[in-house]
Design a protein around this motif. Sequence first.
Motif, PDB file in Angstrom:
ATOM      1  N   GLU A  51      14.144  16.696  -6.549  1.00  0.00           N
ATOM      2  CA  GLU A  51      14.133  15.289  -6.947  1.00  0.00           C
ATOM      3  C   GLU A  51      13.769  14.384  -5.759  1.00  0.00           C
ATOM      4  N   VAL A  52      14.119  14.815  -4.555  1.00  0.00           N
ATOM      5  CA  VAL A  52      13.762  14.053  -3.360  1.00  0.00           C
ATOM      6  C   VAL A  52      12.246  14.043  -3.185  1.00  0.00           C
ATOM      7  N   ILE A  53      11.634  15.206  -3.338  1.00  0.00           N
ATOM      8  CA  ILE A  53      10.175  15.306  -3.199  1.00  0.00           C
ATOM      9  C   ILE A  53       9.478  14.487  -4.275  1.00  0.00           C
ATOM     10  N   GLU A  54      10.002  14.535  -5.477  1.00  0.00           N
ATOM     11  CA  GLU A  54       9.421  13.759  -6.577  1.00  0.00           C
ATOM     12  C   GLU A  54       9.467  12.270  -6.262  1.00  0.00           C
ATOM     13  N   GLN A  55      10.616  11.807  -5.757  1.00  0.00           N
ATOM     14  CA  GLN A  55      10.747  10.395  -5.420  1.00  0.00           C
ATOM     15  C   GLN A  55       9.854  10.029  -4.233  1.00  0.00           C
ATOM     16  N   ASP A  56       9.726  10.953  -3.288  1.00  0.00           N
ATOM     17  CA  ASP A  56       8.873  10.697  -2.134  1.00  0.00           C
ATOM     18  C   ASP A  56       7.457  10.340  -2.569  1.00  0.00           C
ATOM     19  N   PHE A  57       6.904  11.121  -3.468  1.00  0.00           N
ATOM     20  CA  PHE A  57       5.521  10.865  -3.880  1.00  0.00           C
ATOM     21  C   PHE A  57       5.390   9.519  -4.594  1.00  0.00           C
ATOM     22  N   GLN A  58       6.411   9.127  -5.328  1.00  0.00           N
ATOM     23  CA  GLN A  58       6.371   7.795  -5.938  1.00  0.00           C
ATOM     24  C   GLN A  58       6.394   6.710  -4.858  1.00  0.00           C
ATOM     25  N   ASP A  59       7.250   6.940  -3.843  1.00  0.00           N
ATOM     26  CA  ASP A  59       7.338   5.967  -2.752  1.00  0.00           C
ATOM     27  C   ASP A  59       6.038   5.918  -1.949  1.00  0.00           C
ATOM     28  N   PHE A  60       5.426   7.071  -1.743  1.00  0.00           N
ATOM     29  CA  PHE A  60       4.163   7.099  -1.002  1.00  0.00           C
ATOM     30  C   PHE A  60       3.095   6.273  -1.717  1.00  0.00           C
ATOM     31  N   LYS A  61       3.071   6.402  -3.015  1.00  0.00           N
ATOM     32  CA  LYS A  61       2.089   5.638  -3.784  1.00  0.00           C
ATOM     33  C   LYS A  61       2.346   4.146  -3.649  1.00  0.00           C
ATOM     34  N   GLN A  62       3.625   3.757  -3.709  1.00  0.00           N
ATOM     35  CA  GLN A  62       3.966   2.343  -3.593  1.00  0.00           C
ATOM     36  C   GLN A  62       3.597   1.801  -2.216  1.00  0.00           C
ATOM     37  N   ALA A  63       3.728   2.643  -1.187  1.00  0.00           N
ATOM     38  CA  ALA A  63       3.410   2.223   0.184  1.00  0.00           C
ATOM     39  C   ALA A  63       1.920   2.297   0.488  1.00  0.00           C
ATOM     40  N   LYS A  64       1.129   2.669  -0.518  1.00  0.00           N
ATOM     41  CA  LYS A  64      -0.327   2.759  -0.393  1.00  0.00           C
ATOM     42  C   LYS A  64      -0.739   3.806   0.651  1.00  0.00           C
ATOM     43  N   LEU A  65      -0.027   4.943   0.607  1.00  0.00           N
ATOM     44  CA  LEU A  65      -0.392   6.087   1.433  1.00  0.00           C
ATOM     45  C   LEU A  65      -1.369   6.954   0.653  1.00  0.00           C
ATOM     46  N   ASN A  66      -2.405   7.429   1.322  1.00  0.00           N
ATOM     47  CA  ASN A  66      -3.404   8.245   0.627  1.00  0.00           C
ATOM     48  C   ASN A  66      -3.594   9.625   1.256  1.00  0.00           C
ATOM     49  N   THR A  67      -2.767   9.934   2.267  1.00  0.00           N
ATOM     50  CA  THR A  67      -2.946  11.187   3.007  1.00  0.00           C
ATOM     51  C   THR A  67      -1.591  11.753   3.401  1.00  0.00           C
TER      52      THR A  67
END
Length: 683
Positions: free
Chosen positions: A26-42
């Motif tokens: 669940e941590v990894i799942e949330q991480d990817f959502q947060d990455f998208k919100q932070a406009k990370l692409n890599t």
Amino acid sequence: MATPLHTNEFLHGGDYNPDQWLDHPEVIEQDFQDFKQAKLNTVTLGIFAWDKLEPSEGQYDFSWLDQIFDQAEAQGTKIILSTPSGARPRWLSEKYPEVLRVNEQGQRNQFGERHNHCYTAPVYREKVQAINRQLAQRYGKRPSLLLWHISNEYGGACYCDLCQAAFREWVQAKYQTLANLNHAYWNAFWSHEYTSWDQIQAPSPSGDTGVMGLNLDWRRFVTDRTIDFFENEIKPLRELTPDIPVTANFMGGNPSESHVFYDLDYQKFAEHVDVVSWDSYPNWSNGYESTARLAMKTALMNDVMRSLKHSNYLIMESTPSQVNWHPFNRAKRPGMHEMGSLQQIAHGADSVLYFQLHQSLGASEMFHGSVVTNHRGTRTRAFNDVTKVGQDLQQLQPVLRTTRKTAKVAIVFDYDNMWALDDARNYANETKQYWRTIQEHYQYFWEHDIPVEIVSVTDDLTPYSLVIDPMHFMMSHAFAAKLKAYVEQGGHLVGTYITGVVDENFLAYQGDGLADLQATYGISVQETDTLYPQQHNALTAYHQAYQINDYCDVVDLATAQSVGTYQKDFYAGTPAVTKNTLGTGTAHYLAARTGTDFLAAFYEQLATTLQLKLPLPIAKNNAHVAIQVREDDQQSYYFVTNFSHQPATITLNQSLKNVFSDQVVSDQQELTSYGVQVYVSKK
């Protein structure tokens, strides 16, 4: 020929270690959502993950990494995949103890830390190739794979019997005969002559540290051995994924320090990577220098990295907030993260990547800054700062295909010279400071927005109007001839005290020294006076007096003319600054170390004469404001940054489009404290 990096957007992301969170999906799942919100692409994956990829010898588990690739690709995230050799698993060290390094005292290290491995051990090279082959076979065709990140921050040396034998082979290949070697090391001194190749040992506190040629050759060997290990490591990647470029993250660390990239010759190493990348951790808002001064030093480090291949580069690591390894780990002030990130883009970086994306729960770097901290959530200041940079990079998308404005000024930097000067039993250990001297010569050009390249002794000098060659203590005949030819053909050269003293074998030049160097500067150096910190001389030039610190070369004029003279001591009235005309060029020699006040006046004269200043459409009245230019054939982009905690005003002398506001503006514009604006104009 280098394999190019193919990306259609600035890279924004960084080191992600989901292998630390496999029991919490669940941590990894949330991480990817947060990455998208932070406009990370890599995301950069696999660093230090060897124990999860190969839990026991020959038994691989890629299931978790498969899932991360799938998750990344599902939201269009690019992947930089690291080879895991930076930290081997316990099973490897236990079964093959020869992979552990031996220290200078001949003691084998225990398992621990990272980078604690021998670059020569055949079994380590074999195991590294095996895991890398597995990675290339499994992920080489994944559409998200953008770049290979080889190991992590190569550095250090091993003194084991295998490395000693390799060093002996290296020395024998270089010198061919013991007679040549004994002469190069001047081994008649202290009865040190070798009578067998087997007698050669690396420098050690329990052995030799006073043979200067040996010390220098060991440093050269360590670079060559590291590169050889790197080439071994990438063999399966080149074979299986020839279209995926490789990089190794070079260390720049904290640009305030003087030896931030001391261990390895990056000028030589850069020839073996496709893309230069480096780890940038300036200690913004430190307690001993202004933000603008640290910005100058950081700009220089960026220029070093861009100059290694004379092309755009990557920031592989930076921090969203603070680090955990500076003596004082202060958080960035509001606005500083955007300021520092866009400074790197302005100098030619095509990425802003972080260590780390998710903060570690424990161990060594648990308090190192990250995008997602142990506070979790997306409401932290660091997360919002990262998101703002992500937005900036999206708006700066057209800048991606541009390069830094072509430089007319070059500063020579040479690793052999740095190592040799540092090891010289002369002058003063505390004040030699080769890198600080380069910073001081760079400062004028930084403050006046004049682009600079940092060149090696093998680079072509002819593209530059001005070449600055400070403290070139160890200089070869070949480079002295290159300087002479550069000046004769119309180039303009500046050299300084402590230049041309020893050859590439660390043997002192006799008589008047290098004939080509003497002809170029039109002087002969009689001696160098070393001053104590409380002692000072002075020189008179441009109708002013300037303080002299640390070093004074006493020179005789041959064909040169005196531009400035000493005021004190037994050499009062003799030349302290000279100018020589040779062919269609000129060569200045600064015989003494001055403050930046004299360097500012000196370089102002040269910049005016040589027309070095850019015709910028933006005027500033504050040295804390910097203007850097990236351009292509159609457009110029002006990055204007206020490296101060006070607001600043600039004046646009023509109408320019503000990239962030998408508005055409002119006249006076305000910059907030630590503020950045980017303007564009058509050519």
